[in-house]
Design a protein around this motif. Structure first.
Motif, PDB file in Angstrom:
ATOM      1  N   VAL A   1      39.083  39.471  34.465  1.00 32.67           N
ATOM      2  CA  VAL A   1      38.521  40.772  34.844  1.00 32.67           C
ATOM      3  C   VAL A   1      38.261  40.739  36.346  1.00 32.67           C
ATOM      4  O   VAL A   1      37.454  39.942  36.818  1.00 32.67           O
ATOM      5  CB  VAL A   1      37.221  41.078  34.078  1.00 32.67           C
ATOM      6  CG1 VAL A   1      36.641  42.428  34.524  1.00 32.67           C
ATOM      7  CG2 VAL A   1      37.476  41.103  32.579  1.00 32.67           C
ATOM      8  N   GLU A   2      39.002  41.575  37.069  1.00 33.14           N
ATOM      9  CA  GLU A   2      38.859  41.619  38.528  1.00 33.14           C
ATOM     10  C   GLU A   2      38.113  42.894  38.928  1.00 33.14           C
ATOM     11  O   GLU A   2      38.328  43.955  38.348  1.00 33.14           O
ATOM     12  CB  GLU A   2      40.236  41.627  39.189  1.00 33.14           C
ATOM     13  CG  GLU A   2      41.011  40.340  38.986  1.00 33.14           C
ATOM     14  CD  GLU A   2      42.398  40.399  39.617  1.00 33.14           C
ATOM     15  OE1 GLU A   2      43.012  39.327  39.744  1.00 33.14           O
ATOM     16  OE2 GLU A   2      42.859  41.501  39.976  1.00 33.14           O
ATOM     17  N   PHE A   3      37.258  42.763  39.950  1.00 36.79           N
ATOM     18  CA  PHE A   3      36.508  43.917  40.425  1.00 36.79           C
ATOM     19  C   PHE A   3      37.028  44.340  41.797  1.00 36.79           C
ATOM     20  O   PHE A   3      37.189  43.498  42.687  1.00 36.79           O
ATOM     21  CB  PHE A   3      35.014  43.586  40.509  1.00 36.79           C
ATOM     22  CG  PHE A   3      34.411  43.293  39.165  1.00 36.79           C
ATOM     23  CD1 PHE A   3      34.026  44.329  38.332  1.00 36.79           C
ATOM     24  CD2 PHE A   3      34.261  41.988  38.727  1.00 36.79           C
ATOM     25  CE1 PHE A   3      33.487  44.069  37.087  1.00 36.79           C
ATOM     26  CE2 PHE A   3      33.729  41.713  37.482  1.00 36.79           C
ATOM     27  CZ  PHE A   3      33.348  42.758  36.660  1.00 36.79           C
ATOM     28  N   THR A   4      37.299  45.637  41.917  1.00 36.15           N
ATOM     29  CA  THR A   4      37.775  46.194  43.183  1.00 36.15           C
ATOM     30  C   THR A   4      36.801  47.292  43.612  1.00 36.15           C
ATOM     31  O   THR A   4      36.359  48.093  42.784  1.00 36.15           O
ATOM     32  CB  THR A   4      39.181  46.807  43.005  1.00 36.15           C
ATOM     33  OG1 THR A   4      40.045  45.806  42.467  1.00 36.15           O
ATOM     34  CG2 THR A   4      39.732  47.302  44.326  1.00 36.15           C
ATOM     35  N   ALA A   5      36.472  47.300  44.911  1.00 40.00           N
ATOM     36  CA  ALA A   5      35.534  48.307  45.411  1.00 40.00           C
ATOM     37  C   ALA A   5      36.175  49.693  45.413  1.00 40.00           C
ATOM     38  O   ALA A   5      37.324  49.850  45.820  1.00 40.00           O
ATOM     39  CB  ALA A   5      35.081  47.944  46.816  1.00 40.00           C
TER      40      ALA A   5
END
Lengths: 243, 174
Positions: free
Chosen positions: A151-155
Motif C-alpha cells: 500500500v503506497e501513499f501519494t500526496a
C-alpha cells in the motif's frame, strides 16, 4: 475501565454508521434563512440607534466576491488508471486491500482520501491522501504488506469529497447569457481528477450533445468562479467522466 | 457568504460531516436524530459564515452548536427519553467480546450515563478534545469537565453491569 477501553467502545459503536441523509442544499437554505433573520434584526437595531442619534448612515460598500481561480496547467490533471492484469488471485488480494483502505478511511473522524487505485500486476494499491497519513492507515499498510500487498501513499491536493462538492457547484453553472460564444453550449459531463488535483468539466452543444468546437473563456471563467480556488479543467466533450 | 467562502464551507462540510454524525450518534443513540442535529448545526454554522471564515477552522464552533442542540433537544418536553418497563438485558464488561450486536448494549449503557457526563465522555474520548476544548464546547468550566471525565469511565462501566437478579439473592434464613 480505562481511557483506552472507553475509546475502543465508542469506536465500536460507530463502526457501521447508517446511510448519511444530511441534505447539504437544505443546510445552505436554512443557513441563508437564519442569516436573513439575523441581518433583519441587525438592521432593525441599527435603525433604532440611528434614530436616537439623529444621524443616518446607510450601509457600506458591498465588496464583490474576489474570485481568482488558478489557471490549470496543461496535463496537470494526471490520469492514473489501475491495471487489470495479474492473476485472479492477485486481483482479489488487491481489491480486498483497496476495500480495507476505503473502509478504514471512512471510519476516521476526518476522511482525507482523494482516490484509491489498484495495480494487481504489481500487487500494489496506490492511496492518494491529503495531508499527514493517519496511523490507522499506516498500520493497515503494514498489515497488508505482511499479506503480500504493498500500500503506497501519494500526496494529493484535494480530497474526493471536496472535489465532489466542487462538482456540485460547477455542474449548476449555465452558459453566460451575455456571451455570444457560449450560446447553445452546456455542461455535458464532469468528474474528479484521479490524482486529486481538481475537477474536469466537459462542454457540449446543447442541441445534439456533440462536443463543443472550443471552450468559450467566459463560460470557463464562470465555471471556475463557482468553485473558487480549486483548479478546473474545462474541455470540449460530451461523455461523462469518472475519476 | 461569497462563492469562495461557500465553496470552502461545502468542502469543510464534506470532509467533516462523517465525524460530526458519529459524535451526534454517540450523544443521542439514533442515526436519524443524529443527522437532524448535524444538519441543523451546519445550517446555523452557515448562518454565521463570517465567524467561520475569520476563525479558520469551523470545527470547534460547529461542535459547540451541536452540543447546544443536543442538550436543548433533550430539554424539550415530549422529546425526553421514555421510561420503559423492562431494561434491555446487558452483559458485564468482563463478559464482553466485541462482536455484532454489542453496539446496542453500548448505546444502552451510554443512555444510562447522565447526559452531561455522556457529552464529556464523547468529547474527550471520541473527539479527543482537551479538557479546555471540551469545556468550551459545552460552555462549562474546565474543572467540571475534568471531574466528569474522571468519573465518566466508571459511570460507563457501572452502566454495563447487569441488573441485580433477585432470584440469585441469598435466601433469608427462616
Amino acid at each position: 475501565m480505562n481511557e483506552t477501553d472507553v475509546k475502543g467502545l465508542l469506536a465500536a459503536a460507530v463502526a457501521h454508521p447508517a446511510a448519511d441523509r444530511i441534505d447539504t442544499d437544505a443546510v445552505l437554505r436554512g443557513g441563508r434563512r437564519r442569516r436573513g433573520v439575523r441581518v433583519a434584526a441587525t438592521i432593525g437595531t441599527s435603525v433604532a440607534v440611528v434614530a436616537v442619534a439623529g444621524t443616518l448612515v446607510i450601509g457600506g460598500t458591498r465588496h464583490a466576491d474576489i474570485i481568482a481561480g488558478p489557471t490549470p496547467s496543461a496535463g496537470a490533471c494526471r490520469d492514473i488508471t489501475g491495471t487489470a492484469s495479474g492473476s485472479l488471485q492477485d486481483q482479489a488480494a488487491v481489491a480486498a486491500a483497496a476495500h480495507s483502505v476505503m473502509t478504514t478511511a471512512s471510519g476516521l473522524p476526518t476522511n482525507n482520501l482523494a482516490n484509491v487505485i489498484a495495480h494487481p500486476a504489481d500487487l500494489t494499491v496506490e492511496v492518494l491522501w491529503v495531508g499527514p497519513v493517519p496511523m490507522a492507515l499506516t498500520d493497515l499498510a503494514t498489515s497488508e504488506a505482511s499479506m503480500g500487498v504493498t500500500v503506497e501513499f501519494t500526496a494529493a491536493t484535494y480530497t474526493k469529497t471536496r472535489m465532489q462538492a466542487a462538482l456540485q457547484l460547477a455542474s449548476r453553472v449555465d452558459a453566460p447569457a451575455d456571451d455570444p460564444a457560449s450560446q447553445g453550449l452546456t455542461i455535458a459531463g464532469d468528474g474528479t481528477c484521479p490524482d486529486g488535483s481538481g475537477i474536469k468539466i466537459m462542454i457540449a452543444q446543447k442541441a445534439n450533445n456533440e462536443p463543443a468546437t472550443s471552450v468559450p473563456p467566459a463560460f470557463a471563467a464562470a465555471i471556475q468562479s463557482s468553485v473558487g480556488q480549486m483548479p478546473v479543467w474545462v474541455e470540449p466533450g460530451s461523455a461523462a467522466i469518472t475519476g | 457568504m461569497g462563492r469562495q467562502a461557500e465553496a470552502d464551507f461545502l468542502g469543510w462540510v464534506t470532509t467533516s460531516r462523517a465525524g460530526l454524525r458519529k459524535t451526534a450518534y454517540l450523544l443521542c443513540g439514533d442515526w436519524f436524530l443524529a443527522d437532524d442535529l448535524v444538519q441543523d448545526a451546519l445550517a446555523r454554522l452557515y448562518g454565521v459564515g463570517g465567524r467561520v471564515s475569520s476563525s479558520g477552522d469551523p470545527g470547534p464552533y460547529a461542535r459547540k452548536i451541536l452540543m447546544n442542540l443536543y442538550l436543548d433537544h433533550r430539554r424539550r418536553p415530549g422529546r425526553r427519553e421514555v421510561p420503559v418497563a423492562y431494561v434491555p438485558e446487558t452483559l458485564g464488561v468482563d463478559q464482553h467480546n466485541w462482536v455484532d450486536g454489542d453496539r446496542d448494549r453500548l448505546m444502552t449503557a451510554l443512555a444510562r450515563v447522565p447526559k452531561g457526563q455522556r457529552a464529556v465522555l464523547v468529547l474527550r474520548y471520541w473527539d479527543d478534545l482537551s479538557i479546555e476544548q471540551a469545556a468550551h464546547a459545552l460552555g462549562t468550566s474546565a474543572s467540571n469537565v475534568r471531574s466528569q471525565a474522571s468519573r465518566g469511565p466508571d459511570a460507563l462501566r457501572a452502566a454495563f453491569e447487569p441488573e441485580p437478579d433477585p432470584s440469585n439473592s441469598p435466601e433469608e434464613a427462616l
